[in-house]
Design an enzyme around this catalytic site. Sequence first.
Site, PDB file in Angstrom:
ATOM      1  N   THR A 101      69.283   6.668  63.710  1.00 16.88           N
ATOM      2  CA  THR A 101      70.268   7.002  62.674  1.00 16.88           C
ATOM      3  C   THR A 101      69.673   6.833  61.277  1.00 16.88           C
ATOM      4  OG1 THR A 101      71.020   4.735  62.945  1.00 16.88           O
ATOM      5  CG2 THR A 101      72.363   6.440  63.973  1.00 16.88           C
ATOM      6  N   ASP A 102      68.630   5.974  61.142  1.00 14.66           N
ATOM      7  CA  ASP A 102      68.174   5.648  59.767  1.00 14.66           C
ATOM      8  C   ASP A 102      67.634   6.872  59.037  1.00 14.66           C
ATOM      9  OD1 ASP A 102      65.787   5.658  61.282  1.00 14.66           O
ATOM     10  OD2 ASP A 102      65.040   3.759  60.475  1.00 14.66           O
ATOM     11  N   TYR A 112      58.812  11.708  68.154  1.00 13.01           N
ATOM     12  CA  TYR A 112      59.662  11.120  67.105  1.00 13.01           C
ATOM     13  C   TYR A 112      59.778  12.100  65.936  1.00 13.01           C
ATOM     14  CZ  TYR A 112      61.333   7.643  63.702  1.00 13.01           C
ATOM     15  OH  TYR A 112      62.070   6.965  62.757  1.00 13.01           O
ATOM     16  N   SER A 171      54.246  -3.642  63.461  1.00 16.88           N
ATOM     17  CA  SER A 171      53.606  -3.061  62.272  1.00 16.88           C
ATOM     18  C   SER A 171      54.448  -3.334  61.023  1.00 16.88           C
ATOM     19  CB  SER A 171      53.340  -1.568  62.456  1.00 16.88           C
ATOM     20  OG  SER A 171      54.526  -0.898  62.790  1.00 16.88           O
ATOM     21  N   ASP A 222      63.199  -0.757  60.220  1.00 20.88           N
ATOM     22  CA  ASP A 222      62.345  -1.868  60.640  1.00 20.88           C
ATOM     23  C   ASP A 222      61.932  -2.725  59.438  1.00 20.88           C
ATOM     24  OD1 ASP A 222      62.565  -0.485  62.995  1.00 20.88           O
ATOM     25  OD2 ASP A 222      60.529   0.328  62.939  1.00 20.88           O
TER      26      ASP A 222
HETATM   27  C1  GLA Z   1      61.450   3.309  65.026  1.00 21.56           C
HETATM   28  C2  GLA Z   1      61.398   3.638  63.534  1.00 21.56           C
HETATM   29  C3  GLA Z   1      62.735   3.319  62.851  1.00 21.56           C
HETATM   30  C4  GLA Z   1      63.914   3.934  63.604  1.00 21.56           C
HETATM   31  C5  GLA Z   1      63.808   3.644  65.105  1.00 21.56           C
HETATM   32  C6  GLA Z   1      64.860   4.361  65.883  1.00 21.56           C
HETATM   33  O1  GLA Z   1      61.577   1.940  65.214  1.00 21.56           O
HETATM   34  O2  GLA Z   1      60.377   2.908  62.906  1.00 21.56           O
HETATM   35  O3  GLA Z   1      62.709   3.738  61.497  1.00 21.56           O
HETATM   36  O4  GLA Z   1      63.997   5.309  63.357  1.00 21.56           O
HETATM   37  O5  GLA Z   1      62.538   3.996  65.631  1.00 21.56           O
HETATM   38  O6  GLA Z   1      66.120   3.876  65.577  1.00 21.56           O
END
Ligand code: GLA
Length: 397
Positions: free
Chosen positions: A43-44, A233, A136, A180
Amino acid sequence: MTARWDEDSRADRVADTFRRLYGGSPDGVWAAPGRVNLIGEHTDYNDGFSLPMALPQTTLLAARARTDGRLRLHSAQGDGRITELAVAALTPGVVTGWAGYPAGVVWALAEAGHPVGGADLHFDSTVPTGAGLSSSAALECAVAVAYDELYGLHLRGPELARIAQRAENAFAGVPCGIMDQMASVCCTAEAALHLDARTPEHHRQVPFDLAGQGLRLLVIDTRVTHDLGDGAYAALRAGCERAAALLGLPALRDLPAGELTRALEALPAELVPLVRHVVTENARVAEAVSRLRAGDAAALGPILTAGHASLRDDYRVSCPETDLAVAAALEAGALGARMTGGGFGGSVIALVEAGRERAVGDCMTAAFATAGHRPPRVIEAAPGAGARRLTPTPATR
Ligand code: GLA
């Protein structure tokens, strides 16, 4: 008490190794945690909502500023060598491997116009790598908070998180959102972070008193990382952006749940499940926050499990191992379970009643053995603190 003591003794060890590597003492030792996301996945980067919490596992960084513009990097988890670079020569693509994350933060600070120079850095991390637990981000955020103090920048948490995200996007080449890094910098102990990725400055701490409500949170590292992760992704992110553009919206966050059905009719078939996931996932975050605020953490259980079904069936980022871990946890009586993080392997979280940890762990191990998978690693997590300086403490400075 034990956790505090462990952290102090780890900080002493990291400072000792720093002296051995570089001669002389570090200016300080900082810590930045890994994270699990309770709900609000993928969602971010759609400007939406999530609810991560920091893990007790942290990356420690002993650091000392240098006046000659050199950057030296060493990790206890690396190959034993010190990487040496010139800050002025940092540019995307030149530093590969783990050193790209910390070097990227220094680059991103300089690129944003902050007056930063070199440093000697030594890292030692207990955040498992390749487990979807943001090792990371922990590396990046440790550097961000250390540099903030070493160079007197006085940046706020969300600004540091943006710098760390910029490092990951532009320097390390990973097109992640900001969750994150926000979790690693801005989480507080005994709380989950209600993050609005459109305005990270407006994040809220939501009390998450697991122990007080007789609950435990297990993190099951399936120990698989599927290679398709990175490209997949980026493709998912691009699909979401295309859907928002077709709907005439700035981002999918702007599609209200009540308009979902009509919007789906207007989209090409391949974008329908992506949009459905994002809109329903944002609603799950809102529901989870309201349950936590009402003091009912156990009610998170079904929300987690519904989130997993959406990631598995609509977003398609789960894999046989994470699906198995969720099924085994539920079978053993967990209140709810889901994969956490970007997916394609990584970790699963399971919310369980206190006393059932062992049963869930045993059921998991047995299920993985039967399926012929490597044994998963099961750890217990409680919401920890975000990035911070450990030594010298303000009182002794
Ligand atoms: C990874 C990305 C985050 C987020 C998640 C999925 O962790 O680093 O920014 O998009 O996937 O929620």
